[in-house]
Design a protein around this motif. Sequence first.
Motif, PDB file in Angstrom:
ATOM      1  N   ILE A   1       0.620  -1.151   0.079  1.00 31.54           N
ATOM      2  CA  ILE A   1       0.011   0.228  -0.183  1.00 31.54           C
ATOM      3  C   ILE A   1       0.696   0.985  -0.119  1.00 31.54           C
ATOM      4  O   ILE A   1       1.477   1.566   0.866  1.00 31.54           O
ATOM      5  CB  ILE A   1      -0.936  -0.033   0.944  1.00 31.54           C
ATOM      6  CG1 ILE A   1      -2.042  -1.269   1.051  1.00 31.54           C
ATOM      7  CG2 ILE A   1      -1.163   1.304   1.013  1.00 31.54           C
ATOM      8  CD1 ILE A   1      -3.055  -1.177   2.684  1.00 31.54           C
ATOM      9  N   PRO A   2       0.464   2.490  -0.946  1.00 30.31           N
ATOM     10  CA  PRO A   2       1.623   3.158  -0.944  1.00 30.31           C
ATOM     11  C   PRO A   2       1.538   4.031   0.393  1.00 30.31           C
ATOM     12  O   PRO A   2       0.191   4.798   0.856  1.00 30.31           O
ATOM     13  CB  PRO A   2       0.858   4.421  -2.297  1.00 30.31           C
ATOM     14  CG  PRO A   2       0.293   2.829  -2.866  1.00 30.31           C
ATOM     15  CD  PRO A   2      -0.569   1.966  -1.973  1.00 30.31           C
ATOM     16  N   SER A   3       2.886   4.444   0.095  1.00 35.11           N
ATOM     17  CA  SER A   3       2.615   5.174   2.548  1.00 35.11           C
ATOM     18  C   SER A   3       1.816   6.647   1.550  1.00 35.11           C
ATOM     19  O   SER A   3       1.305   7.018   2.647  1.00 35.11           O
ATOM     20  CB  SER A   3       3.737   5.658   2.575  1.00 35.11           C
ATOM     21  OG  SER A   3       4.676   5.880   1.412  1.00 35.11           O
ATOM     22  N   THR A   4       1.980   6.876   0.502  1.00 34.81           N
ATOM     23  CA  THR A   4       1.414   8.793   0.214  1.00 34.81           C
ATOM     24  C   THR A   4       0.065   7.857   0.816  1.00 34.81           C
ATOM     25  O   THR A   4      -0.732   9.419   0.858  1.00 34.81           O
ATOM     26  CB  THR A   4       1.273   8.999  -0.839  1.00 34.81           C
ATOM     27  OG1 THR A   4       0.420   7.500  -1.884  1.00 34.81           O
ATOM     28  CG2 THR A   4       2.860   9.072  -1.927  1.00 34.81           C
ATOM     29  N   LEU A   5      -0.587   7.499   1.029  1.00 34.24           N
ATOM     30  CA  LEU A   5      -2.798   7.311   1.024  1.00 34.24           C
ATOM     31  C   LEU A   5      -2.511   7.835   2.827  1.00 34.24           C
ATOM     32  O   LEU A   5      -4.133   7.967   2.617  1.00 34.24           O
ATOM     33  CB  LEU A   5      -2.865   5.034   0.885  1.00 34.24           C
ATOM     34  CG  LEU A   5      -4.314   4.793   0.991  1.00 34.24           C
ATOM     35  CD1 LEU A   5      -4.686   6.311  -0.291  1.00 34.24           C
ATOM     36  CD2 LEU A   5      -4.456   4.087   0.600  1.00 34.24           C
ATOM     37  N   ALA A   6      -1.946   7.522   3.169  1.00 30.39           N
ATOM     38  CA  ALA A   6      -1.750   8.046   4.907  1.00 30.39           C
ATOM     39  C   ALA A   6      -2.507   9.272   4.712  1.00 30.39           C
ATOM     40  O   ALA A   6      -1.695   9.683   6.076  1.00 30.39           O
ATOM     41  CB  ALA A   6      -0.454   7.417   5.907  1.00 30.39           C
ATOM     42  N   HIS A   7      -1.278  10.035   3.693  1.00 32.86           N
ATOM     43  CA  HIS A   7      -1.538  11.800   3.579  1.00 32.86           C
ATOM     44  C   HIS A   7      -2.578  12.646   3.127  1.00 32.86           C
ATOM     45  O   HIS A   7      -3.034  13.404   2.922  1.00 32.86           O
ATOM     46  CB  HIS A   7      -0.396  11.925   3.076  1.00 32.86           C
ATOM     47  CG  HIS A   7       1.337  11.790   3.053  1.00 32.86           C
ATOM     48  ND1 HIS A   7       1.816  11.151   1.836  1.00 32.86           N
ATOM     49  CD2 HIS A   7       1.246  11.017   3.996  1.00 32.86           C
ATOM     50  CE1 HIS A   7       2.600  10.997   2.623  1.00 32.86           C
ATOM     51  NE2 HIS A   7       2.604  11.034   4.244  1.00 32.86           N
ATOM     52  N   ILE A   8      -4.082  11.301   2.675  1.00 28.24           N
ATOM     53  CA  ILE A   8      -4.723  11.807   2.832  1.00 28.24           C
ATOM     54  C   ILE A   8      -5.948  12.304   4.128  1.00 28.24           C
ATOM     55  O   ILE A   8      -6.260  11.019   3.804  1.00 28.24           O
ATOM     56  CB  ILE A   8      -6.065  10.691   1.473  1.00 28.24           C
ATOM     57  CG1 ILE A   8      -5.174  11.150   0.467  1.00 28.24           C
ATOM     58  CG2 ILE A   8      -7.366  11.510   1.247  1.00 28.24           C
ATOM     59  CD1 ILE A   8      -5.527  10.012  -0.855  1.00 28.24           C
TER      60      ILE A   8
END
Length: 405
Positions: A300-307
């Motif tokens: 799971i891309p770590s950037t997903l946690a930034h939304i």
Amino acid sequence: MSITNNNLTGKLPNLELNITNYPLIDLSSNQLEGSIPSFLLQAGALHLSNNKFSDIDSFLCSKSKAQPLVLLDLSDNQLTGELPDCWNNLTSLQFVDLSDNNLSGNIPFSMAALVNMKAIIILIIILRNNSLSGKLTSSLIGGDKLALLDFGENKFYGPLPSWIGDNLHRLVILSGFLACVKNFTSMTQDTRSLTTSTHHLYKINLTGGGFYMDSYDFDLYLMWKGVDQRYKNVDKFLKSIDLSSNHLTGKMPTEMEYLIGLVALNLSRNNLTGEIISKIGNFKSLEFLDLSRNHLSGKIPSTLAHIDRLTMLDLSYNQLYGKIPIGTQLQSFNALSFEGNSNLCGEPHDIKCPDEEPPKHQVQPTDEGDDSSIFLEALFMIMGIGFFTGLVGFVGSILFLPSWR
């Protein structure tokens, strides 16, 4: 004229009437059946939804002169068979809704050709929930006028047409198929800070007069957990792509990363492979994400946690692996959002990652254990001293006392 929400029954006669001024005629939500009389083509807007009409051939293929009809709503009727190939008679049509019927066959060429009508300013086509099939015709290639296109819940097949992304620059809502998406310019704009919403008001000038159509509120269907949810008037604030329950294959297009204004993305229940796009965190406006029941793999891309706006998430039943990225937003979801990924670990998933598990068979010392250890050590020391003292006394007595010897 409005006679909606009554109990009108039977067939409408084809009256010899000369209707002027292009009126709005609303006969929706009755029990009318049979064919639609051709004299109604003289209306400017015609609402016939939620009736029992079963035939539109004679209506659309009438040999009368060019018609002023701008809006045609025949949703939720009992229309069957193939669509007639007479749509070129309706040279002013801007809105057509034939959803929730039993139509079958291909989209006729004349319907696709509506996008090239000179009098048409903007076009909305809704064919959702029928049994239409075949490949998507390339005659829609002139579709720069299309603002809403809903072909969902049908039986279309074949390759995804590239002209959708190349030509539909005006498109706000797409439901039913996917193609090159970076040119969906309305979705590439970040509208999180907007305080006003766009209200759709269409105007068309006709020979001999003008017709002004009141704003038409669009309803949108989004599938969540396998169930279609209906959202009303969403075109004012929602930018969404719902392609769920199709047979889409291949990888998620990396060009989707440009859609920073996207609010809802549903690609669930398809056959997508590969990894989730790494820059999915660019979707700062995303509130709804469903990628469940595909064959997606990788981490799971770590950037997903930034939304930080994400309120609904479902990544279940894929082939994802590794640790779920740490972020307050992701850890707030239920474990069901991640189930069906056997090699996925970390909160809120039930499976712990290897680096989170304590070493096996290791006894953790306690205060009570410390006290017991000190007591035993003192006891053994006293016993040792006593034994040594007794042994020395015994040996000494033997050496120095003849009677003991």
